[in-house]
Design a protein around this motif. Structure first.
Motif, mmCIF file in Angstrom:
data_model
loop_
_atom_site.group_PDB
_atom_site.id
_atom_site.type_symbol
_atom_site.label_atom_id
_atom_site.label_comp_id
_atom_site.label_asym_id
_atom_site.label_seq_id
_atom_site.Cartn_x
_atom_site.Cartn_y
_atom_site.Cartn_z
ATOM 1 N N PHE A 181 -3.860 8.488 15.042
ATOM 2 C CA PHE A 181 -2.453 8.603 14.635
ATOM 3 C C PHE A 181 -1.617 8.817 15.902
ATOM 4 N N SER A 182 -0.657 7.948 16.156
ATOM 5 C CA SER A 182 0.089 8.005 17.416
ATOM 6 C C SER A 182 1.399 8.772 17.265
ATOM 7 N N ARG A 183 2.099 8.959 18.371
ATOM 8 C CA ARG A 183 3.401 9.629 18.302
ATOM 9 C C ARG A 183 4.433 8.771 17.570
ATOM 10 N N ASN A 184 4.155 7.480 17.353
ATOM 11 C CA ASN A 184 5.081 6.588 16.650
ATOM 12 C C ASN A 184 4.682 6.319 15.207
ATOM 13 N N THR A 185 3.470 6.718 14.825
ATOM 14 C CA THR A 185 2.958 6.332 13.509
ATOM 15 C C THR A 185 3.822 6.854 12.374
ATOM 16 N N LEU A 186 4.233 8.107 12.437
ATOM 17 C CA LEU A 186 5.018 8.668 11.337
ATOM 18 C C LEU A 186 6.314 7.900 11.133
ATOM 19 N N SER A 187 7.005 7.579 12.199
ATOM 20 C CA SER A 187 8.257 6.823 12.064
ATOM 21 C C SER A 187 8.012 5.475 11.407
ATOM 22 N N HIS A 188 6.916 4.819 11.763
ATOM 23 C CA HIS A 188 6.589 3.531 11.144
ATOM 24 C C HIS A 188 6.265 3.706 9.666
ATOM 25 N N LEU A 189 5.524 4.758 9.322
ATOM 26 C CA LEU A 189 5.186 4.994 7.914
ATOM 27 C C LEU A 189 6.441 5.210 7.080
ATOM 28 N N PRO A 218 0.832 -1.208 0.000
ATOM 29 C CA PRO A 218 0.000 0.000 0.000
ATOM 30 C C PRO A 218 0.863 1.254 0.000
ATOM 31 N N LYS A 219 0.390 2.291 -0.705
ATOM 32 C CA LYS A 219 1.111 3.558 -0.753
ATOM 33 C C LYS A 219 0.651 4.528 0.325
ATOM 34 N N GLY A 220 -0.595 4.363 0.775
ATOM 35 C CA GLY A 220 -1.159 5.308 1.713
ATOM 36 C C GLY A 220 -1.750 4.647 2.935
ATOM 37 N N PHE A 221 -1.900 5.441 3.985
ATOM 38 C CA PHE A 221 -2.369 4.954 5.285
ATOM 39 C C PHE A 221 -3.399 5.918 5.839
ATOM 40 N N ASP A 278 12.576 13.125 12.725
ATOM 41 C CA ASP A 278 13.989 12.830 12.517
ATOM 42 C C ASP A 278 14.220 11.551 11.717
ATOM 43 N N LYS A 279 13.161 10.808 11.421
ATOM 44 C CA LYS A 279 13.285 9.592 10.626
ATOM 45 C C LYS A 279 13.033 9.830 9.140
ATOM 46 N N GLY A 280 12.295 10.883 8.805
ATOM 47 C CA GLY A 280 11.946 11.147 7.422
ATOM 48 C C GLY A 280 10.634 11.891 7.317
ATOM 49 N N GLN A 281 9.940 11.719 6.196
ATOM 50 C CA GLN A 281 8.715 12.478 5.984
ATOM 51 C C GLN A 281 7.771 11.740 5.052
ATOM 52 N N VAL A 282 6.481 12.113 5.130
ATOM 53 C CA VAL A 282 5.463 11.667 4.184
ATOM 54 C C VAL A 282 4.585 12.868 3.853
ATOM 55 N N ILE A 283 3.832 12.747 2.783
ATOM 56 C CA ILE A 283 2.871 13.779 2.405
ATOM 57 C C ILE A 283 1.558 13.519 3.147
ATOM 58 N N GLU A 284 1.030 14.553 3.771
ATOM 59 C CA GLU A 284 -0.263 14.461 4.442
ATOM 60 C C GLU A 284 -1.354 15.005 3.529
ATOM 61 N N LEU A 285 -2.416 14.220 3.355
ATOM 62 C CA LEU A 285 -3.592 14.628 2.593
ATOM 63 C C LEU A 285 -4.738 14.808 3.593
ATOM 64 N N PRO A 286 -4.992 16.036 4.040
ATOM 65 C CA PRO A 286 -5.891 16.244 5.173
ATOM 66 C C PRO A 286 -7.356 16.314 4.776
ATOM 67 N N TYR A 338 2.128 8.486 1.601
ATOM 68 C CA TYR A 338 1.225 9.502 2.126
ATOM 69 C C TYR A 338 0.427 8.968 3.310
ATOM 70 N N ASP A 339 -0.071 9.915 4.082
ATOM 71 C CA ASP A 339 -1.015 9.631 5.159
ATOM 72 C C ASP A 339 -2.277 10.435 4.895
ATOM 73 N N ALA A 340 -3.434 9.909 5.332
ATOM 74 C CA ALA A 340 -4.709 10.613 5.163
ATOM 75 C C ALA A 340 -5.520 10.543 6.447
ATOM 76 N N SER A 341 -4.856 10.844 7.576
ATOM 77 C CA SER A 341 -5.480 10.725 8.893
ATOM 78 C C SER A 341 -5.734 12.050 9.577
ATOM 79 N N LEU A 342 -5.036 13.108 9.182
ATOM 80 C CA LEU A 342 -4.979 14.318 9.988
ATOM 81 C C LEU A 342 -5.805 15.457 9.393
#
Length: 306
Positions: free
Chosen positions: A141-149, A131-134, A172-180, A156-160
């Protein structure tokens, strides 16, 4: 009104995605693990999603020549493979929505990653790719979710709910695109009432919900935003509400210059305009806080001494 609108493809005024979260009866098993099998009426309500609503929704999209995104818990994919087949055969995207709609904020980092990876194994087996998106179940969305993604290679993430246009989630681990999106574009507050699921909204006529959705669309169309509906097949796939969906799509088409797209397609476009320098996104650095704010502790301590 939007200081940094995305340059959408072909001069479109806004981007639109009708997304559906096919949670089916995972919700009932989570809420009532020991007795879910005895709650037949609630079970039938939730099974309406994969059995009746999903083919209806896919047919609506086919009528309008649309490809869209569905988010499925992997357990639901295993239980309802026909719904998965219908979605994929229609050219639609399936995004990650947990394994059993478990809430990431209820786990430590290790357990959250275990369930994310377990679900991904099902996705790979049933769709032929990762899957490309979550979308975090229940927006948890937890304080650990971004690092796992980041570690798992999600794009991308579509949770926020932090903007009217896409933006970047970075740590500090990286980044994803947020689709709010936001709760006003979720169908749960408009239509859901269930004793078993402990949620009793006042049921609205479909026209009232459509008025909310259309008002949000009009604003996004006027100012260049991103409109994402967060809907559920067992709610919005009901007959009168499905009719509402067709009318809403017709209304949007009547406005013109609307880009209807899957979320992975929107993500790819956003990444292109970032890469070619024609658009610079806003960045949210996570976590917002590393723990409870210290000021509140001081206030409570001061009050305790009075």
């Amino acid at each position: 009104m939007i200081s940094n609108p995305v340059p959408w493809p072909n001069g479109a005024r806004c981007a639109v995605a009708f997304t559906f979260d096919m949670d089916a009866d995972s919700l009932l098993h989570l809420a009532h693990h020991a007795s879910a099998d005895t709650r037949i009426a609630a079970m039938s309500m939730l099974r309406y999603g994969p059995e009746i609503a999903i083919p209806r929704i896919v047919e609506i999209y086919k009528r309008f020549g649309m490809r869209q995104t569905f988010f499925l818990p992997a357990w639901c994919m295993e239980r309802y493979p026909r719904a998965v087949e219908v979605i994929l055969n229609g050219g639609h995207e399936i995004g990650h929505h947990g394994y059993l709609h478990e809430e990431p904020n209820s786990f430590n980092a290790k357990d959250e990653l275990y369930w994310m990876q377990r679900a991904t194994e099902v996705f790979e087996r049933m769709t032929g790719g990762r899957p490309k998106g979550f979308r975090a179940p229940a927006y948890q969305f937890s304080r650990n979710t971004l690092s796992h993604l980041v570690a798992e290679g999600f794009l991308y993430d579509a949770s926020l709910m932090g903007d009217d246009v896409p933006y970047i989630l970075r740590n500090d681990k990286g980044q994803v695109i947020e689709l709010p999106s936001h709760i006003g574009l979720d169908d749960w507050p408009h239509f859901q009432t269930s004793r078993e699921l402990d949620y009793r909204a006042t049921i609205k006529p479909p026209e009232q919900a459509m008025a909310v959705y259309a008002a949000e669309f009009d604003a996004m169309w006027e100012y260049g935003g991103l409109w994402i509906g967060v809907w559920h097949p067992f709610l919005s796939g009901r007959l009168s509400r499905a009719v509402m969906i067709t009318k809403l799509i017709e209304y949007m088409n009547g406005k013109g210059n609307v880009w209807f797209a899957r979320l992975d397609e929107i993500t790819a476009h956003v990444q292109r305009v970032i890469d070619d320098g024609s658009w610079t996104p806003r960045v949210d650095q996570l976590p917002y806080y590393t723990g409870p704010i210290p000021e509140l502790g001081k206030v409570r301590a001061a009050n305790a001494t009075r």
